[in-house]
Design a protein around this motif. Structure first.
Motif, short mmCIF file in Angstrom:
data_model
loop_
_atom_site.label_atom_id
_atom_site.label_comp_id
_atom_site.label_asym_id
_atom_site.label_seq_id
_atom_site.Cartn_x
_atom_site.Cartn_y
_atom_site.Cartn_z
N THR A 1 -6.33 7.44 6.55
CA THR A 1 -5.45 6.16 6.85
C THR A 1 -6.40 5.21 7.12
OG1 THR A 1 -4.61 5.60 8.82
CG2 THR A 1 -5.88 7.63 9.77
N THR B 1 0.86 -1.14 -0.09
CA THR B 1 -0.39 0.09 0.00
C THR B 1 1.34 1.82 -0.10
OG1 THR B 1 -0.42 -0.27 2.46
CG2 THR B 1 -2.01 -0.94 0.94
N ASP B 2 1.83 1.06 0.73
CA ASP B 2 3.13 2.54 0.36
C ASP B 2 3.21 3.03 -1.18
OD1 ASP B 2 2.88 2.23 3.34
OD2 ASP B 2 4.89 1.08 4.00
N GLU C 1 -4.08 0.20 -2.36
CA GLU C 1 -4.48 0.42 -0.80
C GLU C 1 -5.94 1.08 -0.76
OE1 GLU C 1 -4.39 3.23 2.57
OE2 GLU C 1 -2.97 1.89 1.75
#
Length: 397
Positions: free
Chosen positions: A261, A83-84, A90
């Motif tokens: 987030t 996901t980063d 993500e």
């Protein structure tokens, strides 16, 4: 009143026949585990299709739903390290986390409707939930100390690590089932509890109570669902409507991926612990509940109703859930996601397929037989003999 042929109770009334129970996974017991009297009434086709059939007969729909949900759980865990560096990963991660555990928990609640404080059900709760929690908490701790390179990682039954939080939650939810059955507005009360938890940072990490309380509405909702509710979401028009809804959800997740987030979807922290004002906990809890229910309905709408090749794996989903955790964490410990090719589109697809295949194998009957000692131990030596069973044994010819 006494029997005229046997006055003064000289001959006892025969005891009722022993209830026939079947093997079940603790995450979502099979319809066979619930007595027919505890199953909400349904008529005609709805009864046959929604788990209100003959005692001992599993419903293919629920086994299919459990298997597909656990596959999404495994895929979500393999997407987390990606996901980063990938907005698409993500977005998919947030999308799947919106509904995979709520779907599991709703099914768990649905098949907990007959739970009461009867001794045999308490024994099953201990052997099927509490004992696996202790064993896997020990196993995960040893795994992290060795493979994870953290020899000082503490062992604590009050601090569930990784996947074992679900067993704690299931234990608490099932114990409180009789309470939810007697109050007047169970679902609104459970929702109020979840909202209050989301704005209460002092709850702490003991027993992962934040997750227990914030996921509670899904379990209570499942307790009061009836077969016709599942029939409603499986109608053709609902399946058709779910397609644009899922598409819109994916677009929304892609937009939200760099802007929020994903920790909100874990339900393990209060709003203040996530750096947000307290009122954000109220808003996000209600918003995520609504999104989760809509996407869960879309998920149920597309679950096959008939028996499929993977239907038999629905009985082993808790095995797949707990066992795949070693590989999910081990892949991080051993640097499997450090390779550059894994972060390419073809690598992400390959990782997804591998995760689905691994969790599928872990749900198979051979794996269940190997690990049944830990997941479903009988432990007859640990419990007192039930008086009814003893009396029945004495009267048996």
């Amino acid at each position: 009143m006494t029997n005229s042929l046997y006055p003064h109770g000289s001959r006892r009334t025969p005891l009722p026949p022993a209830a026939v129970t079947s093997l079940q996974d603790t995450a979502a017991p099979s319809p066979a585990s619930a007595p027919a009297a505890a199953t909400p009434p349904a008529t005609g086709q709805a009864s046959a299709r929604a788990g209100a059939g003959k005692p001992g007969q599993r419903d293919a729909f629920f086994d299919n739903a459990k298997y597909l949900a656990i596959v999404f759980v495994a895929m979500g865990h393999c997407w987390e390290p990606l996901t980063d560096g990938s907005r698409s990963a993500e977005a998919l991660y947030m999308f799947v986390y919106t509904f995979h555990m709520p779907a599991f928990i709703i099914i768990s609640g649905y098949f907990s409707r007959s739970f009461d404080m009867r001794p045999d059900r308490l024994r099953r709760l201990i052997t099927g939930v509490a004992v696996p929690y202790i064993l896997f908490e020990i196993a995960y701790t040893l795994f992290k100390r060795t493979a994870g390179g953290d020899p000082d990682h503490p062992f604590s039954l009050l601090d569930p690590w990784f996947l074992t939080w679900f067993l704690v939650a299931l234990f608490v939810w099932r114990l409180t089932t009789p309470l939810w059955k007697i109050i007047r507005w169970p679902v609104p009360v459970a929702l109020a509890v979840a909202v209050l938890a989301s704005v209460s940072p002092d709850i702490g990490d003991d027993l992962d109570l934040q997750r227990v309380l914030q996921f509670l509405p899904f379990f209570v909702l499942g307790l009061f669902m009836k077969p016709e509710h599942f029939q409603l979401v499986r109608r053709r028009e609902v399946r058709i409507l779910s397609v644009p809804i899922v598409a819109a959800a994916l677009v929304l997740a892609y937009w939200a991926a760099p802007r929020m987030t994903s920790a909100w979807f874990y339900h393990r922290d209060s709003a203040q612990e996530l750096g947000a004002p307290w009122w954000a906990g109220v808003v996000m809890t209600l918003a995520l509940l609504g999104c989760s229910l809509v996407l869960t309905a879309c998920f149920f709408a597309w679950v096959p109703r008939r028996k499929m090749w993977f239907t038999v794996l629905g009985a082993g989903t808790l095995y797949g859930y707990l066992l795949h955790g070693f590989l999910a964490k081990g892949s991080r410990f051993w640097g499997w996601f450090d390779a550059d090719w894994v972060h390419e589109p073809y690598g992400q697809i390959a990782v997804t397929v591998i995760a689905a295949a691994v969790v599928t194998v872990l749900c198979t009957p051979p794996v269940q037989r190997i690990f049944r000692f830990a997941m479903e131990p009988k432990m007859e030596w640990a419990f007192k003999k039930d008086a009814t069973q003893l009396a029945r044994a004495r009267n048996r010819p």
